[in-house]
Design a protein around this motif. Structure first.
Motif, PDB file in Angstrom:
ATOM      1  N   THR A 132      70.154  64.431  11.635  1.00 29.09           N
ATOM      2  CA  THR A 132      70.795  65.522  10.900  1.00 29.09           C
ATOM      3  C   THR A 132      70.181  65.658   9.506  1.00 29.09           C
ATOM      4  N   HIS A 133      69.710  66.867   9.186  1.00 31.76           N
ATOM      5  CA  HIS A 133      69.156  67.133   7.852  1.00 31.76           C
ATOM      6  C   HIS A 133      70.030  68.173   7.183  1.00 31.76           C
ATOM      7  N   PHE A 134      70.709  67.759   6.122  1.00 33.34           N
ATOM      8  CA  PHE A 134      71.548  68.732   5.409  1.00 33.34           C
ATOM      9  C   PHE A 134      70.690  69.656   4.558  1.00 33.34           C
ATOM     10  N   ILE A 135      71.082  70.907   4.534  1.00 32.73           N
ATOM     11  CA  ILE A 135      70.365  71.889   3.707  1.00 32.73           C
ATOM     12  C   ILE A 135      70.951  71.831   2.308  1.00 32.73           C
ATOM     13  N   LEU A 136      70.100  71.585   1.329  1.00 33.50           N
ATOM     14  CA  LEU A 136      70.601  71.421  -0.038  1.00 33.50           C
ATOM     15  C   LEU A 136      70.628  72.761  -0.781  1.00 33.50           C
ATOM     16  N   THR A 137      69.558  73.505  -0.686  1.00 33.51           N
ATOM     17  CA  THR A 137      69.498  74.812  -1.353  1.00 33.51           C
ATOM     18  C   THR A 137      68.778  75.790  -0.451  1.00 33.51           C
ATOM     19  N   ARG A 138      69.311  76.979  -0.351  1.00 36.14           N
ATOM     20  CA  ARG A 138      68.603  78.030   0.379  1.00 36.14           C
ATOM     21  C   ARG A 138      67.878  78.913  -0.629  1.00 36.14           C
ATOM     22  N   TYR A 139      66.567  78.875  -0.597  1.00 36.62           N
ATOM     23  CA  TYR A 139      65.795  79.718  -1.517  1.00 36.62           C
ATOM     24  C   TYR A 139      65.570  81.094  -0.909  1.00 36.62           C
ATOM     25  N   LYS A 140      65.229  81.085   0.373  1.00 39.80           N
ATOM     26  CA  LYS A 140      64.942  82.334   1.048  1.00 39.80           C
ATOM     27  C   LYS A 140      65.521  82.230   2.444  1.00 39.80           C
ATOM     28  N   ASP A 141      66.191  83.247   2.898  1.00 38.08           N
ATOM     29  CA  ASP A 141      66.798  83.205   4.220  1.00 38.08           C
ATOM     30  C   ASP A 141      66.648  84.569   4.887  1.00 38.08           C
ATOM     31  N   GLY A 142      66.270  84.566   6.146  1.00 32.78           N
ATOM     32  CA  GLY A 142      66.101  85.820   6.870  1.00 32.78           C
ATOM     33  C   GLY A 142      65.177  86.791   6.154  1.00 32.78           C
ATOM     34  N   GLY A 143      64.170  86.241   5.477  1.00 32.13           N
ATOM     35  CA  GLY A 143      63.204  87.106   4.809  1.00 32.13           C
ATOM     36  C   GLY A 143      63.647  87.597   3.442  1.00 32.13           C
ATOM     37  N   VAL A 144      64.822  87.133   2.993  1.00 30.64           N
ATOM     38  CA  VAL A 144      65.322  87.619   1.707  1.00 30.64           C
ATOM     39  C   VAL A 144      65.396  86.457   0.713  1.00 30.64           C
ATOM     40  N   ILE A 145      64.877  86.682  -0.479  1.00 27.86           N
ATOM     41  CA  ILE A 145      64.968  85.681  -1.531  1.00 27.86           C
ATOM     42  C   ILE A 145      66.374  85.739  -2.112  1.00 27.86           C
ATOM     43  N   LEU A 146      67.059  84.594  -2.137  1.00 26.17           N
ATOM     44  CA  LEU A 146      68.489  84.645  -2.406  1.00 26.17           C
ATOM     45  C   LEU A 146      68.878  84.615  -3.874  1.00 26.17           C
ATOM     46  N   ASN A 147      68.270  83.765  -4.651  1.00 19.84           N
ATOM     47  CA  ASN A 147      68.799  83.612  -6.004  1.00 19.84           C
ATOM     48  C   ASN A 147      67.971  84.277  -7.083  1.00 19.84           C
ATOM     49  N   GLN A 148      67.322  85.377  -6.685  1.00 18.11           N
ATOM     50  CA  GLN A 148      66.537  86.100  -7.665  1.00 18.11           C
ATOM     51  C   GLN A 148      67.474  87.070  -8.365  1.00 18.11           C
ATOM     52  N   GLU A 149      67.458  87.090  -9.685  1.00 19.03           N
ATOM     53  CA  GLU A 149      68.408  87.939 -10.404  1.00 19.03           C
ATOM     54  C   GLU A 149      68.192  89.404 -10.055  1.00 19.03           C
ATOM     55  N   GLU A 150      66.998  89.888 -10.313  1.00 17.56           N
ATOM     56  CA  GLU A 150      66.691  91.271  -9.984  1.00 17.56           C
ATOM     57  C   GLU A 150      65.218  91.287  -9.636  1.00 17.56           C
ATOM     58  N   GLU A 151      64.857  92.128  -8.666  1.00 17.05           N
ATOM     59  CA  GLU A 151      63.442  92.226  -8.355  1.00 17.05           C
ATOM     60  C   GLU A 151      62.708  92.740  -9.580  1.00 17.05           C
ATOM     61  N   ARG A 152      61.771  91.998 -10.046  1.00 19.32           N
ATOM     62  CA  ARG A 152      61.053  92.445 -11.244  1.00 19.32           C
ATOM     63  C   ARG A 152      59.788  93.179 -10.840  1.00 19.32           C
ATOM     64  N   ASP A 153      59.624  94.335 -11.423  1.00 18.37           N
ATOM     65  CA  ASP A 153      58.396  95.076 -11.202  1.00 18.37           C
ATOM     66  C   ASP A 153      57.458  94.692 -12.338  1.00 18.37           C
ATOM     67  N   GLU A 154      56.408  94.008 -11.995  1.00 24.87           N
ATOM     68  CA  GLU A 154      55.527  93.538 -13.067  1.00 24.87           C
ATOM     69  C   GLU A 154      54.529  94.596 -13.517  1.00 24.87           C
ATOM     70  N   ARG A 155      54.549  95.727 -12.825  1.00 23.08           N
ATOM     71  CA  ARG A 155      53.654  96.782 -13.280  1.00 23.08           C
ATOM     72  C   ARG A 155      54.196  97.358 -14.574  1.00 23.08           C
ATOM     73  N   ARG A 156      53.351  97.570 -15.504  1.00 27.84           N
ATOM     74  CA  ARG A 156      53.759  98.166 -16.767  1.00 27.84           C
ATOM     75  C   ARG A 156      53.067  99.498 -16.915  1.00 27.84           C
ATOM     76  N   SER A 157      53.740 100.416 -17.553  1.00 23.68           N
ATOM     77  CA  SER A 157      53.046 101.666 -17.841  1.00 23.68           C
ATOM     78  C   SER A 157      51.875 101.363 -18.757  1.00 23.68           C
ATOM     79  N   VAL A 158      50.724 101.958 -18.463  1.00 26.32           N
ATOM     80  CA  VAL A 158      49.561 101.708 -19.320  1.00 26.32           C
ATOM     81  C   VAL A 158      49.782 102.302 -20.706  1.00 26.32           C
ATOM     82  N   LEU A 159      50.817 103.118 -20.834  1.00 23.33           N
ATOM     83  CA  LEU A 159      51.058 103.738 -22.133  1.00 23.33           C
ATOM     84  C   LEU A 159      51.863 102.850 -23.071  1.00 23.33           C
ATOM     85  N   CYS A 160      52.473 101.793 -22.524  1.00 20.80           N
ATOM     86  CA  CYS A 160      53.288 100.940 -23.380  1.00 20.80           C
ATOM     87  C   CYS A 160      52.435  99.828 -23.976  1.00 20.80           C
ATOM     88  N   ASP A 161      52.762  99.434 -25.193  1.00 22.17           N
ATOM     89  CA  ASP A 161      51.972  98.387 -25.847  1.00 22.17           C
ATOM     90  C   ASP A 161      52.347  97.023 -25.308  1.00 22.17           C
TER      91      ASP A 161
END
Lengths: 161, 390
Positions: A132-161
């Protein structure tokens, strides 16, 4: 691969109208296809992916490796069928490699799961051994990342400094 | 103290900064903004392409490349253009690898345009053609494209703008921001006018791999007689989701490419080496990546077009790139008012159409290079906004 199934696999809550628009079909056609998939047993259900840890629910889960002795004629099916009847059991897989069945089990506490393994699983006739292996933390389940606050879009407008 | 204003080049000072900058600055400061404003793929560069870049770094291949770009890459580009668009270019003399398509546009305008000559620029379109023309002492002449023509360049409208001073026509298709595509029959009509008035053409085909529907992109250079008067600009950013690698190219008559190469040689030297190795891999083995990304974009395109139409904002069905350009005139708001109100009320960022030329007034540019989840959420907020107006 079927685009309709891929879309539903990612998000089952898309409306028929949205699916129809994306797939360039009519709503009727989409409905009929979903219906056919349900009848054929391809689509077996729709459920939410819930991050139970967030709801403060007492919930524990474990992956259990089972070594079992297969039955003549019925192989592993009989024992697998037996095990999946337990409502504690979430999934049952027949595996290649060092053991036979992988069983995912959930319960209200580790204690409860331990009892389940001891009293109900390991006592089954064909079960040779369990690990028996107990699961301690689920990071990703069924293809979904669980404890991410908000999906971050790392693309930045080229117009912003 | 130095009076910088008096020492700086007046022509450079006269260039207008982008009008949407202020708008982006506001959006940047806000929390929980859903943006449909960014003009680059949301996909990351395919893994095998990134891996090739990593491999060359591990192998220490960190030197300059030849000015024109690695021969191996130019050979691949030549094969690619032949395979995809049936145009033939000699990799030795007719191709130049640049720092993004943007550099190629600049080099082309500077090499071709003499002071006072006119450059025809269809608008709405990408923002760089006008200032680059001005910096080359050319005169930008705007041709408006219209929704009733599916934002294609209308040959009659083109004809009307031609004068004895007209030198160069810019063909920005598939178009950012409208998503308009010129099919073969439309290009043939333009080619007749180009031939008749002896024009040169800069065909900016950076979105060439992102066209939807039954027919694929047709390069203007593939139209009879046009190859000798056309500089095709293309690149890796949009087709292979490689924006940050900064790699593009120009394909055209060797006499023009030779002049562009001189400017490139002295101003830039050579395009990034690592990016060139990665791009070579992309051209060799990247076809299936493009197909997959195109299908994803296509689903989102249909979703977003049907979303706008069902909320009553008429939306021309774009056939290329990854933008829709819905008309917002029915709201009674100007493009900028609409965008600003939408940003404050619903925290959704889209770009006012007039950022792409005055004739874009009354429209907004909405990018669908976002996940389906993101698009559906943004659409429902926009719908809420529209309903709150009436």
């Amino acid at each position: 691969m079927d685009r309709l199934l891929t879309l539903l696999d990612e998000n089952a809550r898309l409306s028929t109208a949205q699916l129809a628009a994306m797939l360039n079909k009519t709503e009727k056609e989409v409905e009929a296809e979903i219906d056919a998939y349900e009848k054929a047993g391809v689509i077996r259900g729709y459920k939410a992916l819930i991050n139970w840890e967030k709801v403060d629910e007492n919930k524990a889960s474990a992956l259990i490796e089972l070594r079992v002795s297969p039955k003549r004629d019925r192989g592993f099916d009989e024992i697998a069928n037996r095990i999946m009847q337990f409502e504690e059991v979430e999934s049952v897989y027949l595996m290649s490699g060092g053991y036979d069945l992988a069983v995912k089990v959930h319960g209200r506490s580790m204690q409860e799961i331990a009892m389940f393994v001891m009293r109900r699983l390991s006592t089954l006739d064909s079960v040779l051994s369990t690990a028996t292996h107990f699961i301690l933390t689920r990071y990703k389940d069924g293809g979904v990342i669980l404890n991410q606050e908000e999906e971050r879009d790392e693309r930045r407008s080229v117009l912003c400094d | 103290m130095i009076d910088y204003q008096s020492i700086l080049n007046e022509e450079v000072q006269k260039i207008k900064p982008s009008g949407i900058r202020r708008f982006f600055d506001i959006a940047n400061e806000m929390d929980h903004v859903i943006s449909l404003s960014i003009g680059e793929p949301d996909f990351t560069t395919p893994w095998h392409v990134r891996q090739e870049g990593i491999r060359t770094l591990e192998d220490g291949k960190t030197w300059y490349s030849p000015n024109r770009g690695f021969m191996e890459l130019r050979e691949e580009i030549s094969r690619w253009l032949k395979r995809r668009y049936h145009t033939e270019y000699d990799p030795k003399t007719e191709l130049l690898v640049t720092v993004g398509g943007s550099e190629a546009i600049d080099l082309c305008i500077r090499s071709l345009v003499k002071p006072g000559e006119e450059v025809l620029i269809p608008q709405p379109s990408f923002v760089c053609y006008e200032p680059l023309t001005e910096m080359a002492h050319g005169v930008p002449v705007i041709i408006e494209t219209k929704q009733e023509d599916q934002f294609r360049l209308n040959p009659q409208a083109l004809r009307e703008k031609i004068t004895p001073k007209t030198k160069l026509l810019i063909l920005p298709f598939p178009n950012n921001p409208t998503g308009a595509v010129m099919r073969r029959e439309h290009l043939k009509e333009i080619a007749k006018v180009v031939e008749e008035f002896n024009l040169m053409v800069l065909s900016d085909e950076i979105y060439s791999e992102l066209t939807y529907g039954d027919t694929r992109h047709v390069s203007f250079a593939a139209i009879d007689g046009m190859k000798e008067r056309t500089i095709v600009v293309n690149g890796f950013s949009k087709a292979f989701a490689m924006t940050g690698w900064r790699l593009g190219y120009a394909a055209g008559p060797k006499e023009i490419i030779a002049q562009m190469t001189k400017l490139h040689q002295y101003g830039i030297m050579s395009a990034p080496t690592m990016a060139q190795y990665a791009a070579t891999e992309a051209m060799k083995n990247g076809d299936s990546d493009i197909d997959e990304m195109r299908e994803q974009y296509d689903m989102r395109r249909r979703l977003i077009v049907s979303g706008f139409n069902s909320m009553g904002l008429t939306c021309f069905e774009p056939e290329g790139a990854f933008y829709v350009f819905p008309c917002i005139k029915s709201t009674g708001l100007s493009s900028e008012e609409f965008c600003e109100k939408l940003l404050y009320a619903e925290h959704v960022a889209v770009v006012p159409g007039n950022a792409f030329g005055a004739c874009g007034e009354g429209y907004i540019r909405v990018s669908y290079s976002y996940s389906i989840k993101h698009i559906t959420e943004a659409l429902s907020r926009i719908e809420h906004f529209i309903n709150s107006l009436s």
